[in-house]
Design a protein around this motif. Structure first.
Motif, mmCIF file in Angstrom:
data_model
loop_
_atom_site.group_PDB
_atom_site.id
_atom_site.type_symbol
_atom_site.label_atom_id
_atom_site.label_comp_id
_atom_site.label_asym_id
_atom_site.label_seq_id
_atom_site.Cartn_x
_atom_site.Cartn_y
_atom_site.Cartn_z
ATOM 1 N N GLY A 272 60.923 2.164 2.971
ATOM 2 C CA GLY A 272 61.026 2.224 4.427
ATOM 3 C C GLY A 272 62.461 2.263 4.927
ATOM 4 N N VAL A 273 63.376 1.713 4.144
ATOM 5 C CA VAL A 273 64.791 1.780 4.514
ATOM 6 C C VAL A 273 65.301 3.214 4.371
ATOM 7 N N LEU A 274 64.788 3.915 3.369
ATOM 8 C CA LEU A 274 65.250 5.278 3.101
ATOM 9 C C LEU A 274 64.518 6.336 3.920
ATOM 10 N N VAL A 275 63.212 6.156 4.115
ATOM 11 C CA VAL A 275 62.381 7.164 4.779
ATOM 12 C C VAL A 275 61.515 6.469 5.831
ATOM 13 N N ALA A 276 61.512 7.028 7.026
ATOM 14 C CA ALA A 276 60.652 6.477 8.076
ATOM 15 C C ALA A 276 59.223 6.970 7.859
#
Length: 51
Positions: free
Chosen positions: A22-26
């Motif tokens: 979730g930090v890398l991809v919404a």
């Protein structure tokens, strides 16, 4: 109670992985990863001692 502890460890691990992704991809529902970590830690704590 070892099943509860094992489930807690698994849910915590999945929550941490979900948070990292979730930090890398919404993606929809990524906030549930924090909830999964909290629930996993709770299950892990009440799971009892492995003897």
């Amino acid at each position: 109670m070892t099943r509860v502890r094992t489930a807690g460890i698994a849910v915590t691990a999945l929550g941490v992985v979900g948070y990292g992704v979730g930090v890398l991809v919404a993606y929809p529902g990524r906030a549930f990863s924090v909830t999964a970590v909290m629930v996993g830690i709770t299950l892990w704590a009440i799971g009892g001692d492995v003897r």
